[in-house]
Motif scaffolding. Structure first.
Motif, PDB file in Angstrom:
ATOM      1  N   PRO A 135      42.204   7.306  41.159  1.00 14.80           N
ATOM      2  CA  PRO A 135      41.671   7.621  42.492  1.00 14.80           C
ATOM      3  C   PRO A 135      40.270   8.228  42.470  1.00 14.80           C
ATOM      4  CG  PRO A 135      43.905   8.487  42.218  1.00 14.80           C
ATOM      5  CD  PRO A 135      43.426   8.082  40.876  1.00 14.80           C
ATOM      6  N   HIS A 136      39.817   8.693  41.303  1.00 18.05           N
ATOM      7  CA  HIS A 136      38.551   9.427  41.233  1.00 18.05           C
ATOM      8  C   HIS A 136      37.446   8.666  40.507  1.00 18.05           C
ATOM      9  CE1 HIS A 136      40.958  12.813  42.603  1.00 18.05           C
ATOM     10  NE2 HIS A 136      41.800  12.579  41.604  1.00 18.05           N
ATOM     11  N   LEU A 137      37.712   7.401  40.140  1.00 22.50           N
ATOM     12  CA  LEU A 137      36.772   6.643  39.307  1.00 22.50           C
ATOM     13  C   LEU A 137      35.362   6.606  39.868  1.00 22.50           C
ATOM     14  CD1 LEU A 137      38.560   3.431  37.975  1.00 22.50           C
ATOM     15  CD2 LEU A 137      37.602   5.326  36.647  1.00 22.50           C
ATOM     16  N   PHE A 138      35.235   6.436  41.180  1.00 23.12           N
ATOM     17  CA  PHE A 138      33.922   6.225  41.782  1.00 23.12           C
ATOM     18  C   PHE A 138      33.351   7.496  42.414  1.00 23.12           C
ATOM     19  CE2 PHE A 138      36.162   2.138  41.800  1.00 23.12           C
ATOM     20  CZ  PHE A 138      35.251   1.361  41.087  1.00 23.12           C
ATOM     21  N   GLU A 139      33.966   8.639  42.113  1.00 27.56           N
ATOM     22  CA  GLU A 139      33.443   9.901  42.629  1.00 27.56           C
ATOM     23  C   GLU A 139      32.268  10.373  41.772  1.00 27.56           C
ATOM     24  OE1 GLU A 139      36.529  12.777  42.776  1.00 27.56           O
ATOM     25  OE2 GLU A 139      37.739  11.667  44.245  1.00 27.56           O
ATOM     26  N   PRO A 140      31.221  10.901  42.396  1.00 34.47           N
ATOM     27  CA  PRO A 140      30.098  11.434  41.610  1.00 34.47           C
ATOM     28  C   PRO A 140      30.546  12.566  40.690  1.00 34.47           C
ATOM     29  CG  PRO A 140      29.518  11.252  43.943  1.00 34.47           C
ATOM     30  CD  PRO A 140      30.986  11.024  43.847  1.00 34.47           C
ATOM     31  N   PHE A 141      30.027  12.549  39.461  1.00 39.36           N
ATOM     32  CA  PHE A 141      30.236  13.590  38.454  1.00 39.36           C
ATOM     33  C   PHE A 141      31.663  13.636  37.921  1.00 39.36           C
ATOM     34  CE2 PHE A 141      26.701  15.109  41.127  1.00 39.36           C
ATOM     35  CZ  PHE A 141      25.710  15.159  40.161  1.00 39.36           C
ATOM     36  N   PHE A 142      32.466  12.609  38.191  1.00 45.54           N
ATOM     37  CA  PHE A 142      33.792  12.548  37.580  1.00 45.54           C
ATOM     38  C   PHE A 142      33.700  11.709  36.312  1.00 45.54           C
ATOM     39  CE2 PHE A 142      37.918  10.687  36.724  1.00 45.54           C
ATOM     40  CZ  PHE A 142      38.735  11.795  36.788  1.00 45.54           C
ATOM     41  N   THR A 143      34.136  12.265  35.193  1.00 42.97           N
ATOM     42  CA  THR A 143      34.083  11.521  33.935  1.00 42.97           C
ATOM     43  C   THR A 143      35.205  11.969  33.017  1.00 42.97           C
ATOM     44  OG1 THR A 143      32.706  10.948  32.014  1.00 42.97           O
ATOM     45  CG2 THR A 143      32.476  13.180  32.891  1.00 42.97           C
ATOM     46  N   THR A 144      35.698  11.055  32.184  1.00 44.34           N
ATOM     47  CA  THR A 144      36.663  11.381  31.138  1.00 44.34           C
ATOM     48  C   THR A 144      36.017  11.274  29.762  1.00 44.34           C
ATOM     49  OG1 THR A 144      37.423   9.081  31.029  1.00 44.34           O
ATOM     50  CG2 THR A 144      38.611  10.565  32.510  1.00 44.34           C
ATOM     51  N   ARG A 145      34.709  11.058  29.729  1.00 44.52           N
ATOM     52  CA  ARG A 145      34.020  10.936  28.445  1.00 44.52           C
ATOM     53  C   ARG A 145      33.877  12.297  27.788  1.00 44.52           C
ATOM     54  NH1 ARG A 145      28.993   6.771  29.607  1.00 44.52           N
ATOM     55  NH2 ARG A 145      30.257   4.958  30.186  1.00 44.52           N
ATOM     56  N   LYS A 146      33.605  12.249  26.484  1.00 42.67           N
ATOM     57  CA  LYS A 146      33.351  13.481  25.758  1.00 42.67           C
ATOM     58  C   LYS A 146      32.120  14.157  26.323  1.00 42.67           C
ATOM     59  CE  LYS A 146      35.255  11.767  21.394  1.00 42.67           C
ATOM     60  NZ  LYS A 146      34.949  11.462  19.976  1.00 42.67           N
ATOM     61  N   MET A 147      32.087  15.484  26.228  1.00 38.95           N
ATOM     62  CA  MET A 147      30.935  16.230  26.715  1.00 38.95           C
ATOM     63  C   MET A 147      29.680  15.756  25.985  1.00 38.95           C
ATOM     64  SD  MET A 147      32.216  20.106  27.389  1.00 38.95           S
ATOM     65  CE  MET A 147      33.393  20.427  28.691  1.00 38.95           C
ATOM     66  N   GLY A 148      28.638  15.517  26.750  1.00 35.81           N
ATOM     67  CA  GLY A 148      27.386  15.053  26.178  1.00 35.81           C
ATOM     68  C   GLY A 148      27.229  13.553  26.204  1.00 35.81           C
ATOM     69  N   GLU A 149      28.320  12.795  26.539  1.00 38.74           N
ATOM     70  CA  GLU A 149      28.241  11.341  26.547  1.00 38.74           C
ATOM     71  C   GLU A 149      28.004  10.773  27.935  1.00 38.74           C
ATOM     72  OE1 GLU A 149      31.584   9.572  24.674  1.00 38.74           O
ATOM     73  OE2 GLU A 149      31.063  10.318  22.674  1.00 38.74           O
ATOM     74  N   GLY A 150      28.032  11.591  28.944  1.00 41.98           N
ATOM     75  CA  GLY A 150      27.806  11.104  30.297  1.00 41.98           C
ATOM     76  C   GLY A 150      28.203  12.167  31.306  1.00 41.98           C
ATOM     77  N   ILE A 151      27.660  12.044  32.520  1.00 42.13           N
ATOM     78  CA  ILE A 151      27.969  13.049  33.545  1.00 42.13           C
ATOM     79  C   ILE A 151      28.700  12.435  34.744  1.00 42.13           C
ATOM     80  CG2 ILE A 151      26.115  14.615  32.922  1.00 42.13           C
ATOM     81  CD1 ILE A 151      24.467  13.423  35.202  1.00 42.13           C
ATOM     82  N   GLY A 152      29.175  11.202  34.605  1.00 40.75           N
ATOM     83  CA  GLY A 152      30.029  10.635  35.642  1.00 40.75           C
ATOM     84  C   GLY A 152      29.303  10.130  36.876  1.00 40.75           C
ATOM     85  N   LEU A 153      28.106   9.560  36.705  1.00 45.14           N
ATOM     86  CA  LEU A 153      27.375   9.016  37.852  1.00 45.14           C
ATOM     87  C   LEU A 153      27.316   7.494  37.844  1.00 45.14           C
ATOM     88  CD1 LEU A 153      24.316  11.429  38.238  1.00 45.14           C
ATOM     89  CD2 LEU A 153      26.314  11.234  39.712  1.00 45.14           C
ATOM     90  N   GLY A 154      27.557   6.857  36.704  1.00 49.12           N
ATOM     91  CA  GLY A 154      27.372   5.411  36.594  1.00 49.12           C
ATOM     92  C   GLY A 154      28.170   4.612  37.596  1.00 49.12           C
TER      93      GLY A 154
END
Length: 361
Positions: A305-324
């Motif tokens: 449900p949160h895939l397209f929310e800004p700044f939501f990410t499951t990546r490791k810290m430093g690999e992305g900030i969840g904006l793509g």
């Protein structure tokens, strides 16, 4: 957070109060908006447990609400925080877990005051936004020069033991910073669409050819493109940005579950890209549907449900900030289209982009 100075500076300019808590619930980072809201200095907040900011009579209720935050994102809720002077302040709270891969790492809490406190006027917010945009541009220019200089130095560093490895590390970290700046620029500013009559199959083929050249892992990419697609009015550059982002996400999901460097002993990674002309809305409106199916890790139900929310990410810290994906979703909507994701029955996930057939008349 402080180890990434540009990101820290950007978060300090946000109007919302931002808190990052470690696994034990202790505050590891707080931005200036939260300091101003609660009347604390930065060093006074660091190390406090989050319950220290909750009035005693509300702690049990809020703890119960947040008891499963490491497993899922809580819905936004309203509550009170306690200022340093003991006065309560009404706020809206949004709690999100931060993951290091699949492992819960920390908690991000966004706090918005509901009583009108600490909200600058619209003109001031616009001015802050302009300043932030200027800062990001200023960061991008020296980063580009740094990367160019690193490439030149790497060519002559092969003869000096140890220097090359250090330069590669600097290059990797500079590239991370530039990706962060570019994502924030794209998120904060959306230029008007530059519409052109476009053959989406041709645009996809060009994108896949470019991705094959840049691809580090030997993932098999299959293009099954429908021959009867009409040309449509789109911004090719913006759509190519969507294609590249989805493909990169697919490659990362595949890398997490497949040993793509040993395809002879383990199942190789695969991405299948298909296009089709479909009819929705009772058949009155034709759409072009583009599907990117991978055989990676798939998407956990609590994440979907949160895939397209800004700044939501499951990546490791430093690999992305969840904006793509948020940027991809916005580009789709700017074209009058839509995006969604679904899990495949045989494993992996599919991202779907649908665009209305709009042609030049």
């Amino acid at each position: 957070m402080e180890s990434n100075p540009p990101l820290s500076q950007i978060i300090h300019t946000l109007m919302e109060g931002i808190v990052i808590e470690n696994c034990d619930g202790q505050i590891a980072f707080a931005n200036r908006a939260l300091e101003q809201l609660l009347g604390y200095e930065q060093e006074e907040l660091i190390g406090l447990h989050w319950t220290d900011l909750i009035p005693a009579e509300l702690r049990e209720q809020i703890q119960a609400r947040r008891s499963t935050e490491a497993e899922r994102t809580t819905s936004p809720f309203e509550t009170c925080l306690r200022r340093k002077d003991g006065m309560p302040v009404r706020v809206r709270v949004n709690v999100r877990p931060l993951f290091d891969g699949n492992r819960f790492q920390a908690t991000l809490v966004a706090v918005i005051p509901l009583d009108g406190q600490h909200h600058p006027p619209v003109e001031e917010m616009a001015l802050i936004g302009q300043h932030l945009f200027s800062v990001l541009h200023e960061l991008n220019n020296p980063l580009t020069l740094i990367l160019l200089q690193i490439r030149l130095l790497l060519k002559s560093a092969a003869q000096v033991p140890g220097i090359g490895e250090g330069l590669v590390t600097i290059q990797e970290q500079s590239l991370r910073m530039r990706r962060l700046v570019e994502e924030l620029l794209a998120f904060g500013y959306s230029r008007p669409l530059q519409l052109e009559e476009t053959d989406l199959n041709s645009l996809l083929r060009r994108t896949l050819d470019l991705q094959r050249l840049a691809q580090e892992e030997p993932v098999q990419v299959i293009a099954d493109l429908s021959a009867d697609l009409p040309t449509i009015q789109v911004d090719p550059g913006r759509l190519q940005q969507v294609f590249v982002n989805i493909l990169n996400n697919a490659y990362q999901a595949i890398a997490e579950v497949h040993d793509v460097t040993k395809g002879a002993t383990r199942k190789a990674g695969k991405v299948t890209v298909t296009t089709a002309l479909v009819h929705n809305d009772n058949g009155h409106k034709p759409w072009i549907q583009i599907r990117f199916a991978d055989n990676g890790t798939g998407i956990r139900p609590e994440v979907m449900p949160h895939l397209f929310e800004p700044f939501f990410t499951t990546r490791k810290m430093g690999e992305g900030i969840g904006l793509g994906l948020s940027i991809c979703d916005r580009i789709a909507r700017e074209h009058g289209g839509r995006m969604w994701a679904e899990n495949n029955g045989e494993g992996g996930a599919t991202f779907v982009l649908e665009l209305p057939v709009i042609q030049h008349h």
